[in-house]
Design an enzyme around this catalytic site. Sequence first.
Site, PDB file in Angstrom:
ATOM      1  N   SER A 182     -36.316 -69.550 -20.011  1.00 27.95           N
ATOM      2  CA  SER A 182     -35.922 -70.834 -20.595  1.00 27.95           C
ATOM      3  C   SER A 182     -34.421 -70.912 -20.832  1.00 27.95           C
ATOM      4  CB  SER A 182     -36.674 -71.076 -21.917  1.00 27.95           C
ATOM      5  OG  SER A 182     -36.727 -72.449 -22.232  1.00 27.95           O
ATOM      6  N   SER A 189     -38.318 -77.258 -24.972  1.00 29.78           N
ATOM      7  CA  SER A 189     -38.033 -76.719 -23.629  1.00 29.78           C
ATOM      8  C   SER A 189     -39.113 -77.014 -22.594  1.00 29.78           C
ATOM      9  CB  SER A 189     -37.801 -75.204 -23.708  1.00 29.78           C
ATOM     10  OG  SER A 189     -36.492 -74.932 -24.161  1.00 29.78           O
ATOM     11  N   LYS A 232     -44.956 -73.359 -19.173  1.00 29.75           N
ATOM     12  CA  LYS A 232     -43.711 -73.513 -19.925  1.00 29.75           C
ATOM     13  C   LYS A 232     -43.981 -73.611 -21.420  1.00 29.75           C
ATOM     14  CE  LYS A 232     -39.329 -73.545 -19.828  1.00 29.75           C
ATOM     15  NZ  LYS A 232     -39.382 -72.812 -21.119  1.00 29.75           N
ATOM     16  N   LYS A 250     -37.999 -78.809 -19.522  1.00 24.39           N
ATOM     17  CA  LYS A 250     -37.482 -78.162 -18.313  1.00 24.39           C
ATOM     18  C   LYS A 250     -38.417 -78.338 -17.121  1.00 24.39           C
ATOM     19  CE  LYS A 250     -34.549 -74.668 -20.569  1.00 24.39           C
ATOM     20  NZ  LYS A 250     -34.743 -74.920 -22.014  1.00 24.39           N
TER      21      LYS A 250
END
Length: 439
Positions: A131, A67, A251, A70
């Site tokens: 997320s 993720s 993140k 992203k």
Amino acid sequence: MKKISKMTLIFTFVFVLVMSQFAYQPGEAVAESDNLGLKAEAAIIIDGETGQIVYEKNADKVLGIASMSKMMTEYIIMESIENGKISWDQKVKINKYVHDLSKAPNLSNVGLTEGEDYTVKELYQAMAVYSGNAATVALAQLVSGSEKSFVKLMNEKAKELGLKHHKFVNASGLNNSDLLGQYPSGDEDDENIMTAKDTALLAYRLINDYPEVLKIASIPKLKFRDGKEYPNFNWMLPGLIFEYKGVDGLKTGSTDFAGYGHTGTVIRDGQRYITVVMKSTNKNERFADSTKLMNYAYATFKKEKVLPANYQVKGKETLSVVKGKEKDVKIQSEKAIELLVENGGKDNYKTDLVIDKNKLNDDGKLTAPIKKGEKLGYITLTPKKGEDYGYINGDPVKVNVVAAESVEKANWFVLSMRAVGGFFGDVWSSVASTVKGWF
């Protein structure tokens, strides 16, 4: 049985003893590659303002990013808003696929109702804080019409930003097998991949090109319209499990293939760092690794003015000039160089002056006119000892060298007199040499 001589035994013993000094010593090899004791397979620390790299471990190894992908989606969304293609309050209607994906078990998601409208801001917050994978797909569809087209855009943007080793097959970072049979690119079990260095570069561009992303990335808990409160997966934010003073992004990511990753950013006393850990052992260990990186950075490095503005390299303070009112011009650094240096290491750098050959004639001289501030070359800085990692964009540590003053072109009369003077000077030198030979 043949008897072995005493001399042969001595020679064999000495040979084995010598060769043993070159044998593999696992303890020393680990110490050289990772002196911080990280569990992560790859890691990096960079200066959040300049991109200077101060530490790396396997930073060029290609790994799954899960993720953390992203961040690329976030970059493209922010760019689309900046360009007026979409807006924060624009409505996005949720289709059946996005709705079904938002209900898929064992995936990070906020619930999205089919047929209902959500704003870009709501979906972006769900993506950046919790997320949300379905929210990410909805945004990708909004920008490019389909996730497949958006993935193509992601790979194009990666090249534009200077990422060297990357492959995006979907917008969210999930394994394609989790996308309910609707994966946009690659094979059924493909995932997005990058290096720690590329991940740091992406984070660097994201927070410097669009610093407003940190306002959302730093939200510890997201209150969504469904009445639920979703905690940020970045547990180093204030009030969360691994709280670390100054952390305001960025993140996390985890899949079976990628392991556990974390891109963090922290600022204290005006000094910002970006850290990346990839393929750590578990969700807690990635934050322990990030903590080690941040502690190391703040304890070991300090920003120092290593080269002052208007610096002149000793013995190379001027360059010769032809056809000018002056015969030479002073040169100096355009500005100061500030670097993160290890404590007490301010003087651990040597300079090297490089003059642009395109500025010089065949005799290695400049030709007038020359304007004050005109770029003539650059000065590089390299450490006398230790390793220089350079900058995240690949540039070396350097500063432009410019003319410290203007040199106007001499008029035709002055040039003529110089030519005449040069002619008679050459004649006189020839005569003097001849006369000297007589005696």
